[in-house]
Motif scaffolding. Structure first.
Motif, PDB file in Angstrom:
ATOM      1  N   LEU A 186       0.832  -1.201   0.000  1.00 46.08           N
ATOM      2  CA  LEU A 186       0.000   0.000   0.000  1.00 46.08           C
ATOM      3  C   LEU A 186       0.866   1.251   0.000  1.00 46.08           C
ATOM      4  CD1 LEU A 186      -2.921   1.035   0.100  1.00 46.08           C
ATOM      5  CD2 LEU A 186      -2.723   1.035   2.580  1.00 46.08           C
ATOM      6  N   GLY A 190       0.517   2.529  -3.677  1.00 48.13           N
ATOM      7  CA  GLY A 190      -0.619   3.438  -3.533  1.00 48.13           C
ATOM      8  C   GLY A 190      -1.915   2.651  -3.571  1.00 48.13           C
ATOM      9  N   PRO A 191      -2.966   3.218  -2.984  1.00 45.39           N
ATOM     10  CA  PRO A 191      -4.222   2.462  -2.881  1.00 45.39           C
ATOM     11  C   PRO A 191      -4.890   2.166  -4.227  1.00 45.39           C
ATOM     12  CG  PRO A 191      -4.494   4.688  -2.037  1.00 45.39           C
ATOM     13  CD  PRO A 191      -3.045   4.502  -2.329  1.00 45.39           C
ATOM     14  N   GLN A 192      -4.823   3.118  -5.158  1.00 43.49           N
ATOM     15  CA  GLN A 192      -5.512   2.910  -6.437  1.00 43.49           C
ATOM     16  C   GLN A 192      -4.920   1.741  -7.213  1.00 43.49           C
ATOM     17  OE1 GLN A 192      -5.646   6.368  -8.898  1.00 43.49           O
ATOM     18  NE2 GLN A 192      -7.126   5.471 -10.307  1.00 43.49           N
ATOM     19  N   LEU A 193      -3.613   1.682  -7.318  1.00 45.02           N
ATOM     20  CA  LEU A 193      -2.972   0.597  -8.065  1.00 45.02           C
ATOM     21  C   LEU A 193      -3.117  -0.736  -7.344  1.00 45.02           C
ATOM     22  CD1 LEU A 193      -1.306  -0.340 -10.454  1.00 45.02           C
ATOM     23  CD2 LEU A 193       0.746   0.264  -9.162  1.00 45.02           C
ATOM     24  N   TYR A 201      -5.475  -1.764  -5.179  1.00 42.66           N
ATOM     25  CA  TYR A 201      -6.830  -2.287  -5.274  1.00 42.66           C
ATOM     26  C   TYR A 201      -7.194  -2.653  -6.718  1.00 42.66           C
ATOM     27  CZ  TYR A 201      -7.752  -1.272  -0.413  1.00 42.66           C
ATOM     28  OH  TYR A 201      -7.719  -1.271   0.949  1.00 42.66           O
ATOM     29  N   SER A 202      -6.587  -1.979  -7.682  1.00 46.93           N
ATOM     30  CA  SER A 202      -6.798  -2.369  -9.083  1.00 46.93           C
ATOM     31  C   SER A 202      -6.207  -3.750  -9.356  1.00 46.93           C
ATOM     32  CB  SER A 202      -6.167  -1.347 -10.019  1.00 46.93           C
ATOM     33  OG  SER A 202      -6.771  -0.095  -9.876  1.00 46.93           O
ATOM     34  N   SER A 257      -8.425  -6.895 -10.448  1.00 51.51           N
ATOM     35  CA  SER A 257      -8.161  -7.644 -11.682  1.00 51.51           C
ATOM     36  C   SER A 257      -8.013  -9.135 -11.406  1.00 51.51           C
ATOM     37  CB  SER A 257      -6.929  -7.093 -12.400  1.00 51.51           C
ATOM     38  OG  SER A 257      -5.785  -7.264 -11.593  1.00 51.51           O
TER      39      SER A 257
END
Length: 104
Positions: free
Chosen positions: A53, A57-60, A62-63, A67
């Motif tokens: 994390l 980063g959170p966006q990548l 969680y992506s 996926s």
């Protein structure tokens, strides 16, 4: 929060669904292997999550998780499509019942 969501989600599901997936002769060994792999992977996710994390980063992060879940869901749908007969095909038993009803 993690323990609560795990206890409500994945943990009981595996204990209920896996025994139905394997034949009786290998059920105990398969359950032991699957549940141990589940706990090992769960340990590493919990261990590495905060490090990943911070780095990704959170966006990548969680992506990536999303996926993986989407690939698994796609695999389930493909497997279900391979196992179910086509809609226009009728099972053999209903064909016999239909033939018997025509004779009457």
């Amino acid at each position: 929060m993690f323990v609560l969501t795990f206890a409500l989600g994945a943990s009981p599901g595996l204990g209920l669904f896996l025994p139905e997936s394997f034949p009786n002769r290998i059920c105990a060994k398969a359950m032991a292997f699957c549940m141990s792999m589940h706990w090992v992977i769960n340990f590493f996710v919990g261990l590495l999550f905060l490090c990943l994390l911070e780095q990704l980063g959170p966006q990548l992060l969680y992506s990536i998780f999303a996926s993986i879940c989407m690939m698994e869901e796609f695999g389930n749908k493909v497997t279900k499509l391979q196992q179910t007969p086509a809609r226009n095909q009728t099972p053999a038993r209903s064909n016999k019942m239909l033939q018997l009803s025509k004779c009457l």
